[in-house]
Write an enzyme that holds these catalytic residues in place. Structure first.
Site, PDB file in Angstrom:
ATOM      1  N   CYS A  53      11.588  31.408 -11.773  1.00 10.94           N
ATOM      2  CA  CYS A  53      11.768  30.999 -13.156  1.00 10.94           C
ATOM      3  C   CYS A  53      13.251  30.729 -13.433  1.00 10.94           C
ATOM      4  CB  CYS A  53      11.251  32.114 -14.056  1.00 10.94           C
ATOM      5  SG  CYS A  53      11.333  31.756 -15.809  1.00 10.94           S
ATOM      6  N   PRO A  54      13.556  29.629 -14.055  1.00 11.34           N
ATOM      7  CA  PRO A  54      12.710  28.638 -14.734  1.00 11.34           C
ATOM      8  C   PRO A  54      12.412  27.394 -13.905  1.00 11.34           C
ATOM      9  CG  PRO A  54      14.942  28.255 -15.407  1.00 11.34           C
ATOM     10  CD  PRO A  54      14.968  29.431 -14.413  1.00 11.34           C
TER      11      PRO A  54
END
Length: 75
Positions: free
Chosen positions: A14-15
């Site tokens: 993430c992201p």
């Protein structure tokens, strides 16, 4: 279900999976489907949220302890 396209973002955290999904979606036409393959546990939250925010249809979302598969239809 067989998708028109596949995006393998396994190993990314993430992201990055959702950012790469957003970038891939730009090259699709409405009605196209894409399968996202990921190992990021946050994708279970991020991908559905992205679809809701951008107005795409999340056709399926499968996540186990290590892998996730999401199928999205571009709107």
């Amino acid at each position: 279900m067989s998708a028109d396209h596949t995006l393998d973002v396994k190993g990314l955290k993430c992201p990055l999976p959702v950012l790469k999904t957003r970038k891939a979606m730009k090259s699709l036409v409405p009605g196209d489907t894409i399968t996202i393959l990921t190992t990021d546990p946050m994708a279970a939250i991020d991908i559905p949220h992205y679809c809701q925010e951008d107005g795409h249809v999340l056709i399926s979302a499968d996540m186990d302890d290590t892998n996730g598969t999401f199928v999205i239809r571009k709107c």
